[in-house]
Structure formats: C-alpha cells, structure tokens
Write a protein that holds these residues in place. Structure first.
Motif, PDB file in Angstrom:
ATOM      1  N   ARG A  65      43.734   4.482  62.431  1.00  0.00           N
ATOM      2  CA  ARG A  65      42.569   3.632  62.670  1.00  0.00           C
ATOM      3  C   ARG A  65      41.464   3.933  61.666  1.00  0.00           C
ATOM      4  NH1 ARG A  65      40.611   5.057  67.725  1.00  0.00           N
ATOM      5  NH2 ARG A  65      42.102   6.745  67.972  1.00  0.00           N
ATOM      6  N   MET A  66      41.273   5.207  61.323  1.00  0.00           N
ATOM      7  CA  MET A  66      40.268   5.587  60.322  1.00  0.00           C
ATOM      8  C   MET A  66      40.614   4.981  58.961  1.00  0.00           C
ATOM      9  SD  MET A  66      37.686   7.486  61.360  1.00  0.00           S
ATOM     10  CE  MET A  66      37.200   8.370  59.860  1.00  0.00           C
ATOM     11  N   ALA A  67      41.877   5.073  58.573  1.00  0.00           N
ATOM     12  CA  ALA A  67      42.304   4.546  57.270  1.00  0.00           C
ATOM     13  C   ALA A  67      42.104   3.035  57.221  1.00  0.00           C
ATOM     14  CB  ALA A  67      43.763   4.905  57.011  1.00  0.00           C
ATOM     15  N   ALA A  68      42.455   2.345  58.313  1.00  0.00           N
ATOM     16  CA  ALA A  68      42.299   0.890  58.357  1.00  0.00           C
ATOM     17  C   ALA A  68      40.819   0.506  58.302  1.00  0.00           C
ATOM     18  CB  ALA A  68      42.947   0.328  59.621  1.00  0.00           C
ATOM     19  N   ALA A  69      39.976   1.267  59.010  1.00  0.00           N
ATOM     20  CA  ALA A  69      38.537   0.980  59.018  1.00  0.00           C
ATOM     21  C   ALA A  69      37.937   1.208  57.628  1.00  0.00           C
ATOM     22  CB  ALA A  69      37.833   1.849  60.054  1.00  0.00           C
ATOM     23  N   ARG A  70      38.303   2.289  56.987  1.00  0.00           N
ATOM     24  CA  ARG A  70      37.752   2.580  55.651  1.00  0.00           C
ATOM     25  C   ARG A  70      38.209   1.558  54.619  1.00  0.00           C
ATOM     26  NH1 ARG A  70      38.104   9.069  56.518  1.00  0.00           N
ATOM     27  NH2 ARG A  70      35.902   9.347  57.046  1.00  0.00           N
ATOM     28  N   ALA A  71      39.417   1.034  54.800  1.00  0.00           N
ATOM     29  CA  ALA A  71      39.914  -0.002  53.882  1.00  0.00           C
ATOM     30  C   ALA A  71      39.150  -1.314  54.078  1.00  0.00           C
ATOM     31  CB  ALA A  71      41.412  -0.219  54.103  1.00  0.00           C
ATOM     32  N   LEU A  72      38.651  -1.521  55.278  1.00  0.00           N
ATOM     33  CA  LEU A  72      37.973  -2.767  55.629  1.00  0.00           C
ATOM     34  C   LEU A  72      36.495  -2.773  55.247  1.00  0.00           C
ATOM     35  CD1 LEU A  72      38.395  -5.463  57.314  1.00  0.00           C
ATOM     36  CD2 LEU A  72      37.621  -4.136  59.292  1.00  0.00           C
ATOM     37  N   VAL A  73      35.833  -1.625  55.374  1.00  0.00           N
ATOM     38  CA  VAL A  73      34.377  -1.550  55.203  1.00  0.00           C
ATOM     39  C   VAL A  73      34.013  -1.316  53.742  1.00  0.00           C
ATOM     40  CG1 VAL A  73      32.306  -0.214  55.754  1.00  0.00           C
ATOM     41  CG2 VAL A  73      33.958  -0.736  57.559  1.00  0.00           C
ATOM     42  N   THR A  74      33.257  -2.251  53.184  1.00  0.00           N
ATOM     43  CA  THR A  74      32.807  -2.106  51.795  1.00  0.00           C
ATOM     44  C   THR A  74      31.286  -2.078  51.687  1.00  0.00           C
ATOM     45  OG1 THR A  74      32.898  -4.516  51.511  1.00  0.00           O
ATOM     46  CG2 THR A  74      34.861  -3.268  50.875  1.00  0.00           C
ATOM     47  N   HIS A  75      30.601  -2.303  52.806  1.00  0.00           N
ATOM     48  CA  HIS A  75      29.134  -2.325  52.788  1.00  0.00           C
ATOM     49  C   HIS A  75      28.602  -0.909  52.561  1.00  0.00           C
ATOM     50  CE1 HIS A  75      24.981  -2.968  54.012  1.00  0.00           C
ATOM     51  NE2 HIS A  75      25.210  -4.265  54.013  1.00  0.00           N
ATOM     52  N   PRO A  76      27.665  -0.723  51.612  1.00  0.00           N
ATOM     53  CA  PRO A  76      27.193   0.625  51.283  1.00  0.00           C
ATOM     54  C   PRO A  76      26.424   1.332  52.402  1.00  0.00           C
ATOM     55  CG  PRO A  76      25.862  -1.054  50.162  1.00  0.00           C
ATOM     56  CD  PRO A  76      27.029  -1.757  50.781  1.00  0.00           C
ATOM     57  N   ARG A  77      25.945   0.572  53.395  1.00  0.00           N
ATOM     58  CA  ARG A  77      25.163   1.209  54.460  1.00  0.00           C
ATOM     59  C   ARG A  77      25.918   1.277  55.792  1.00  0.00           C
ATOM     60  NH1 ARG A  77      19.962  -0.942  55.714  1.00  0.00           N
ATOM     61  NH2 ARG A  77      20.468  -3.005  54.913  1.00  0.00           N
ATOM     62  N   ILE A  78      27.217   0.983  55.749  1.00  0.00           N
ATOM     63  CA  ILE A  78      28.067   1.156  56.933  1.00  0.00           C
ATOM     64  C   ILE A  78      29.053   2.276  56.629  1.00  0.00           C
ATOM     65  CG2 ILE A  78      29.725   0.085  58.503  1.00  0.00           C
ATOM     66  CD1 ILE A  78      28.520  -2.649  57.710  1.00  0.00           C
ATOM     67  N   GLU A  79      29.044   3.292  57.475  1.00  0.00           N
ATOM     68  CA  GLU A  79      29.882   4.467  57.242  1.00  0.00           C
ATOM     69  C   GLU A  79      30.865   4.650  58.394  1.00  0.00           C
ATOM     70  OE1 GLU A  79      29.354   9.072  55.710  1.00  0.00           O
ATOM     71  OE2 GLU A  79      27.618   7.766  55.956  1.00  0.00           O
ATOM     72  N   VAL A  80      32.126   4.799  58.045  1.00  0.00           N
ATOM     73  CA  VAL A  80      33.183   5.016  59.040  1.00  0.00           C
ATOM     74  C   VAL A  80      33.325   6.513  59.286  1.00  0.00           C
ATOM     75  CG1 VAL A  80      35.645   4.735  59.535  1.00  0.00           C
ATOM     76  CG2 VAL A  80      34.388   2.923  58.327  1.00  0.00           C
ATOM     77  N   THR A  81      33.223   6.933  60.542  1.00  0.00           N
ATOM     78  CA  THR A  81      33.289   8.368  60.852  1.00  0.00           C
ATOM     79  C   THR A  81      34.227   8.634  62.036  1.00  0.00           C
ATOM     80  OG1 THR A  81      31.621   8.586  62.621  1.00  0.00           O
ATOM     81  CG2 THR A  81      30.789   8.385  60.364  1.00  0.00           C
TER      82      THR A  81
END
Length: 199
Positions: A65-81
């Motif tokens: 789920r982390m890998a999928a989320a990081r692949a999806l999020v490109t906005h510089p102010r949204i951080e996947v943790t």
C-alpha cells in the motif's frame, strides 16, 4: 525516532489524512489537494495504517500500500507516511497524542471524509480527538445527510466553523471542525477491490 518521521517546523499546520488506502487512488489525492487549498494547510501527511480496528478483514500488506501510494502522489506538499507502524499506535487518539508530543509547536488538523464523521462516535476516545485537534470534514457523495445528523456533529455543533472560514481551521483552538462540500471524484477503494483490480 524523529529521523524516520516526516519533517515539520514549529508554526506549520499539517493535515493528517489517515486510512488503510487499500488501494490508494486519485480520489485520495483529490481530497488532499482540496484540503491543502481550502483549509490553508502547509502540508498533508497520509497516515497509511497498519490495519483498521473497525474492519474485521485486514488490508493488503503495508509495504504494498505504501509503494502504491508513493507511486500515485506527485504533489510536493503531500507526503505518504507509515507513521503508525513506527509509533506502534493502533488508534487515532494514540497517534495524535504521540505526534503532538513529538512535534511541539506544530498545529495538526485531522482530515476525514463525511462517511467517517457519521461513525466517528464509535472511534476510541473520539471526544478527546475533537477536544485536542481541529477536524476538517470533506463531503463525499451520499454521505452528507448521515454525517450532518451524526452523534459527533450534534454534540459539537457549537464548535462548527462555517465553510467561509475554512481557511482558519488550523489556527482555531479546538474543539473546532469544518464541513466542506467539495467536488468529488466518483471512485472508491471498495469499488476498485470489487472489480478485482486490487487483490
């Protein structure tokens, strides 16, 4: 512990968007971008949870789920943790307690969909959450009526900010919450799973 957690400076306002993200999708990104803009947040952190205590069946492995989320999020102010996995917390109230202690001077805003507001009174120590951090609620299709008539909405109706004051939410002393109707993308994790696109 701090070196594996995201960076935030005192004075910043951080939106916390928790969930299983099973799977993450463009609707999650859309809601996060709206929250950044409408609530005047400096950043949004996705808290990809190890598991949801209110759900009997577990989600896909956290690493996937982390890998999928990081692949999806490109906005510089949204951080996947995966903060909760590192903190060892299972409930939102526990996570908020730890974050407030670890980040003195940082203002946190808890973000949720209207569907979560409808069942918020079932969460562990939900009143403590309302009394401790501002809460931003983003309406999703079909959830508006049940959310507005929910136990939490009724109990804290005196603490509700009008949508026109949404940008002040992060700087308002809790209890404070704001309900926003935002254009929503008609996509959900459960529908994606039902189509067999996420096993």
């Amino acid at each position: 512990m701090r070196h594996i957690l995201p960076f935030a400076q005192p004075g910043q306002t951080i939106g916390l968007f928790g969930g299983s993200f099973n799977p993450p999708h463009r609707g999650h990104v859309h809601v996060s971008r709206e929250a950044l803009k409408r609530f005047g947040l400096d950043r949004v952190w996705w808290l990809v949870s190890p598991g949801n205590p209110l759900k009997t069946k577990g989600p896909a492995p956290l690493s996937r789920r982390m890998a999928a989320a990081r692949a999806l999020v490109t906005h510089p102010r949204i951080e996947v943790t995966d903060i909760e996995a590192h903190l060892g917390t299972r409930y939102t109230a526990q996570t908020l307690e730890r974050l407030c202690a670890l980040y003195p001077g940082v203002r946190f805003v808890w973000l949720m969909g209207a569907d979560n507001l409808a069942q918020f009174h079932l969460w562990q120590r939900w009143e403590w959450i309302m009394e401790s951090v501002p809460v931003g609620v983003l309406a999703r299709p079909g959830d508006r009526i049940s959310a507005r008539t929910s136990v939490a909405a009724q109990r804290y109706r005196h603490a509700k900010l009008p949508a026109s004051a949404a940008h002040l939410l992060g700087r308002t002393t809790p209890p404070a919450w704001c309900f926003l109707n935002v254009p929503m993308l008609d996509v959900s994790s459960s529908e994606i799973r039902a189509r067999g696109e996420w096993e």
